[in-house]
Design a protein around this motif. Structure first.
Motif, PDB file in Angstrom:
ATOM      1  N   MET A   1      19.845  -6.575  -1.996  1.00  0.00           N
ATOM      2  CA  MET A   1      18.587  -6.880  -2.969  1.00  0.00           C
ATOM      3  C   MET A   1      18.106  -6.363  -2.996  1.00  0.00           C
ATOM      4  N   SER A   2      17.415  -5.491  -4.068  1.00  0.00           N
ATOM      5  CA  SER A   2      16.137  -4.672  -4.152  1.00  0.00           C
ATOM      6  C   SER A   2      15.254  -5.570  -4.715  1.00  0.00           C
ATOM      7  N   GLU A   3      13.950  -5.087  -3.790  1.00  0.00           N
ATOM      8  CA  GLU A   3      12.791  -6.105  -4.095  1.00  0.00           C
ATOM      9  C   GLU A   3      11.824  -5.711  -5.354  1.00  0.00           C
ATOM     10  N   PRO A   4      11.397  -7.086  -5.900  1.00  0.00           N
ATOM     11  CA  PRO A   4      10.813  -6.904  -6.963  1.00  0.00           C
ATOM     12  C   PRO A   4       9.629  -6.041  -7.467  1.00  0.00           C
ATOM     13  N   ALA A   5       9.412  -5.185  -8.670  1.00  0.00           N
ATOM     14  CA  ALA A   5       8.683  -4.144  -8.769  1.00  0.00           C
ATOM     15  C   ALA A   5       7.062  -4.493  -8.976  1.00  0.00           C
ATOM     16  N   GLN A   6       7.353  -5.921  -9.320  1.00  0.00           N
ATOM     17  CA  GLN A   6       5.347  -6.381  -9.264  1.00  0.00           C
ATOM     18  C   GLN A   6       5.144  -7.439  -9.115  1.00  0.00           C
ATOM     19  N   ALA A   7       4.781  -7.352  -8.465  1.00  0.00           N
ATOM     20  CA  ALA A   7       3.563  -9.316  -7.864  1.00  0.00           C
ATOM     21  C   ALA A   7       4.189 -10.349  -8.864  1.00  0.00           C
ATOM     22  N   GLN A   8       4.068 -10.598  -9.845  1.00  0.00           N
ATOM     23  CA  GLN A   8       4.314 -11.392 -10.515  1.00  0.00           C
ATOM     24  C   GLN A   8       5.808 -12.075 -10.750  1.00  0.00           C
ATOM     25  N   ASP A   9       6.802 -11.011  -9.946  1.00  0.00           N
ATOM     26  CA  ASP A   9       8.334 -11.173 -10.510  1.00  0.00           C
ATOM     27  C   ASP A   9       8.649 -11.838  -9.210  1.00  0.00           C
ATOM     28  N   THR A  10       7.625 -11.366  -7.848  1.00  0.00           N
ATOM     29  CA  THR A  10       8.369 -12.423  -6.758  1.00  0.00           C
ATOM     30  C   THR A  10       8.400 -13.830  -6.962  1.00  0.00           C
ATOM     31  N   SER A  11       8.716 -14.680  -5.843  1.00  0.00           N
ATOM     32  CA  SER A  11       9.262 -15.698  -6.063  1.00  0.00           C
ATOM     33  C   SER A  11      10.183 -16.208  -4.526  1.00  0.00           C
ATOM     34  N   ALA A  12      10.675 -17.645  -4.802  1.00  0.00           N
ATOM     35  CA  ALA A  12      10.493 -18.206  -3.130  1.00  0.00           C
ATOM     36  C   ALA A  12      12.175 -17.887  -2.618  1.00  0.00           C
ATOM     37  N   GLU A  13      12.820 -17.549  -3.771  1.00  0.00           N
ATOM     38  CA  GLU A  13      13.535 -17.114  -3.187  1.00  0.00           C
ATOM     39  C   GLU A  13      13.694 -15.280  -3.296  1.00  0.00           C
ATOM     40  N   THR A  14      13.153 -14.327  -3.708  1.00  0.00           N
ATOM     41  CA  THR A  14      12.641 -13.564  -4.250  1.00  0.00           C
ATOM     42  C   THR A  14      11.194 -12.129  -3.289  1.00  0.00           C
ATOM     43  N   PRO A  15      10.850 -12.894  -2.009  1.00  0.00           N
ATOM     44  CA  PRO A  15       9.912 -12.395  -1.322  1.00  0.00           C
ATOM     45  C   PRO A  15       9.285 -11.153  -1.650  1.00  0.00           C
ATOM     46  N   TRP A  16       8.556 -10.264  -1.369  1.00  0.00           N
ATOM     47  CA  TRP A  16       7.924  -9.128  -0.069  1.00  0.00           C
ATOM     48  C   TRP A  16       7.813  -9.530   1.493  1.00  0.00           C
ATOM     49  N   PRO A  17       8.018  -8.433   1.665  1.00  0.00           N
ATOM     50  CA  PRO A  17       8.097  -8.311   2.747  1.00  0.00           C
ATOM     51  C   PRO A  17       6.594  -8.472   3.354  1.00  0.00           C
ATOM     52  N   LEU A  18       6.192  -8.294   4.468  1.00  0.00           N
ATOM     53  CA  LEU A  18       4.662  -8.187   4.594  1.00  0.00           C
ATOM     54  C   LEU A  18       4.224  -7.011   4.274  1.00  0.00           C
ATOM     55  N   SER A  19       4.881  -5.878   5.016  1.00  0.00           N
ATOM     56  CA  SER A  19       4.613  -4.849   4.784  1.00  0.00           C
ATOM     57  C   SER A  19       4.335  -3.957   3.580  1.00  0.00           C
ATOM     58  N   THR A  20       5.755  -4.620   2.413  1.00  0.00           N
ATOM     59  CA  THR A  20       5.421  -4.116   1.017  1.00  0.00           C
ATOM     60  C   THR A  20       4.559  -4.705   0.569  1.00  0.00           C
ATOM     61  N   TYR A  21       3.958  -6.283   1.031  1.00  0.00           N
ATOM     62  CA  TYR A  21       2.452  -6.296   0.495  1.00  0.00           C
ATOM     63  C   TYR A  21       1.474  -5.371   0.946  1.00  0.00           C
ATOM     64  N   SER A  22       1.483  -5.087   2.075  1.00  0.00           N
ATOM     65  CA  SER A  22       0.655  -4.712   2.753  1.00  0.00           C
ATOM     66  C   SER A  22       0.431  -3.322   1.915  1.00  0.00           C
ATOM     67  N   GLY A  23       1.199  -2.965   1.682  1.00  0.00           N
ATOM     68  CA  GLY A  23       1.726  -1.284   1.331  1.00  0.00           C
ATOM     69  C   GLY A  23       0.898  -1.088  -0.482  1.00  0.00           C
ATOM     70  N   LYS A  24       1.442  -2.135  -0.746  1.00  0.00           N
ATOM     71  CA  LYS A  24       0.848  -1.675  -2.318  1.00  0.00           C
ATOM     72  C   LYS A  24      -0.657  -2.453  -2.415  1.00  0.00           C
ATOM     73  N   LEU A  25      -1.268  -3.416  -1.063  1.00  0.00           N
ATOM     74  CA  LEU A  25      -2.104  -3.802  -1.449  1.00  0.00           C
ATOM     75  C   LEU A  25      -3.747  -2.404  -0.609  1.00  0.00           C
ATOM     76  N   LYS A  26      -2.873  -1.890   0.064  1.00  0.00           N
ATOM     77  CA  LYS A  26      -3.622  -0.851   0.816  1.00  0.00           C
ATOM     78  C   LYS A  26      -3.382   0.573  -0.690  1.00  0.00           C
ATOM     79  N   ALA A  27      -2.510   0.779  -1.182  1.00  0.00           N
ATOM     80  CA  ALA A  27      -2.640   1.738  -2.223  1.00  0.00           C
ATOM     81  C   ALA A  27      -3.150   1.152  -3.874  1.00  0.00           C
ATOM     82  N   HIS A  28      -3.445   0.256  -3.735  1.00  0.00           N
ATOM     83  CA  HIS A  28      -4.215  -0.806  -5.180  1.00  0.00           C
ATOM     84  C   HIS A  28      -6.182  -1.029  -4.372  1.00  0.00           C
ATOM     85  N   ILE A  29      -5.884  -0.464  -3.311  1.00  0.00           N
ATOM     86  CA  ILE A  29      -7.269   0.001  -2.714  1.00  0.00           C
ATOM     87  C   ILE A  29      -8.313   1.301  -2.437  1.00  0.00           C
TER      88      ILE A  29
END
Length: 442
Positions: A1-29
């Motif tokens: 199953m593919s990961e949600p593309a946007q943060a608002q698409d995440t849920s308890a059933e389809t969460p982001w891995p912490l590494s994905t969140y860290s990478g996206k946060l790094k890219a945003h910062i």
């Protein structure tokens, strides 16, 4: 199953891995553009050609770990050191493994004293344009304040000087003291907080902000902070600035209601000199006493001169003089009245004589008589003898009484003179005829 593309698409059933969140946060910062910031270096270490530093805010308790890579760090060695005030062009960086946020310095240079003074001058012009330094905004100082608020350094010489010199001038002076930092990044904030406390105290009638001399950046910079300047401008209590020496001119001197060249000089502005005031009171009392004595002397002389005047020295003379005037006026009035009465009496007598001379009784007294004849409507005055017939009854009024007669003969009008002559002759005849009789009597 593919990961949600946007943060608002995440849920308890389809969460982001912490590494994905860290990478996206790094890219945003790291997408944030480089930014110039200002702060103070509290740590500076060179290791393997890289500079590892801690940059802290000048006023708030906010700090960031900062790194300058070899290309930049080489130019910093010898130009900056711990405690230096610097400006740096930084870009945020997030270390994904630990989630640590730091800043990467692309440029850094110390802030020189000239740069700081230029900023202060720009701030001065801006605040002056707002009207914060206008003379009409400045409040007058109380002559003898109930309580003096003092903001100064902890156990500072400025505090001792102000207390000593103020009490030497006015022993009863009372202080409300706030000891704060008067240098360093936290000084403006602490001074402003102490100012707010004293301004809220109704017993404090004047506030002094004092600091002794020192380096230019220690004396001028903390007391030229914009927030402190605006706090002083908004205060309801008069503020006296006593910072450094005569040559030191922070912006606090411009906005304060009164400036003292030194903390020692502030005492002369806060209270009057008790000894000098007592001397002035003594001299004033002496001048007042002398003035009162002169006034009493002048008034005494005036009263003496007034009493020596005849009207007060012998007031009965005025009454005597007026009595004589009244007597003369009375005599004149009586004489006038007597004259008027005499004249009136004469006039009445003359008028009475004229009236009597014109009255019918006067005519009768001279021998005339009023003859009346009987008419149809009563008695009427006889004016024409032809209207009477012989035998008519007549009423004759003489000077004293009346009598009746009967007409015997009627004479015409042209015979009036003859009876008159006969009457005159008759009046003379008895005197002539009586003389012989009196002689023949013997």
């Amino acid at each position: 199953m593919s990961e949600p593309a946007q943060a608002q698409d995440t849920s308890a059933e389809t969460p982001w891995p912490l590494s994905t969140y860290s990478g996206k946060l790094k890219a945003h910062i790291e997408a944030a553009p480089p930014t110039w910031v200002e702060g103070q270096l509290v740590e500076f270490n060179l290791r393997n050609g890289n500079a590892w530093m801690t940059l802290r805010d000048l006023e708030q308790e906010v700090s960031f770990s900062t790194v300058a890579w070899r290309a930049v760090a080489g130019s910093l060695n010898g130009t900056v050191q711990p405690g230096s005030r610097v400006v740096a062009l930084v870009k945020p960086n997030l270390y994904e493994k630990s989630g640590r946020l730091s800043l990467v310095a692309q440029q850094m240079k110390p802030v020189g004293l000239g740069d700081l003074l230029a900023r202060i001058e720009q701030l001065k012009q801006r605040l002056a344009a707002e009207g914060l330094f206008r003379v009409d905004r400045k409040k007058p100082l109380p002559v003898l304040p109930l309580r003096i608020g003092l903001i100064t350094g902890r156990n500072s010489d400025a505090k001792k000087d102000i207390l000593r010199n103020t009490h030497a001038r006015w022993a009863a002076a009372q202080f409300e003291i706030r000891e704060v930092a008067t240098q360093g990044p936290s000084a403006p904030q602490e001074v402003a907080a102490a100012l707010a406390q004293l301004d809220a105290d109704a017993d404090v009638e004047v506030i002094v902000i004092a600091r002794g001399g020192g380096a230019l950046e220690e004396v001028v910079l903390p007391f030229s902070d914009e927030r402190l300047i605006r706090a002083v401008a908004a205060a309801h209590t008069p503020v006296v600035s006593a910072i450094g020496h005569e040559a030191d001119r922070p912006l606090l001197d411009e906005v304060a209601d009164m400036r003292a060249s030194t903390p020692t000089g502030a005492a002369k502005l806060l209270v009057v000199d008790e000894a000098q005031e007592r001397d002035q009171l003594t001299h004033a009392r002496e001048r007042m006493s002398a003035g009162v004595e002169r006034l009493i002397g002048r008034e005494t002389e005036w009263l003496t001169a007034l009493r020596s005047r005849p009207v007060l020295a012998q007031p009965q003379d005025m009454i005597t003089g007026r009595a004589q005037e009244l007597l003369m006026l009375r005599r004149r009035s009586l004489f006038g009245m007597e004259t008027a009465v005499r004249r009136g009496t004469d006039w009445v007598a003359q008028t009475r004589a004229r009236v009597r001379s014109l009255s019918p009784q006067s005519t009768l007294d001279r021998g005339y008589a009023v003859v009346q004849t009987q008419a149809d409507v009563g008695w009427e005055v006889l004016r024409d003898a032809a209207t009477v017939s012989p035998g008519d009854q007549l009423s004759i009024m003489v000077a004293s009484g009346e009598l009746t007669a009967r007409a015997e003969e009627i004479y015409p009008k042209d015979r009036r003179a003859a009876p008159a002559e006969q009457a005159a002759t008759a009046l003379e005849t008895p005197q002539t005829a009586q003389t012989p009789n009196r002689e023949a009597a013997p």
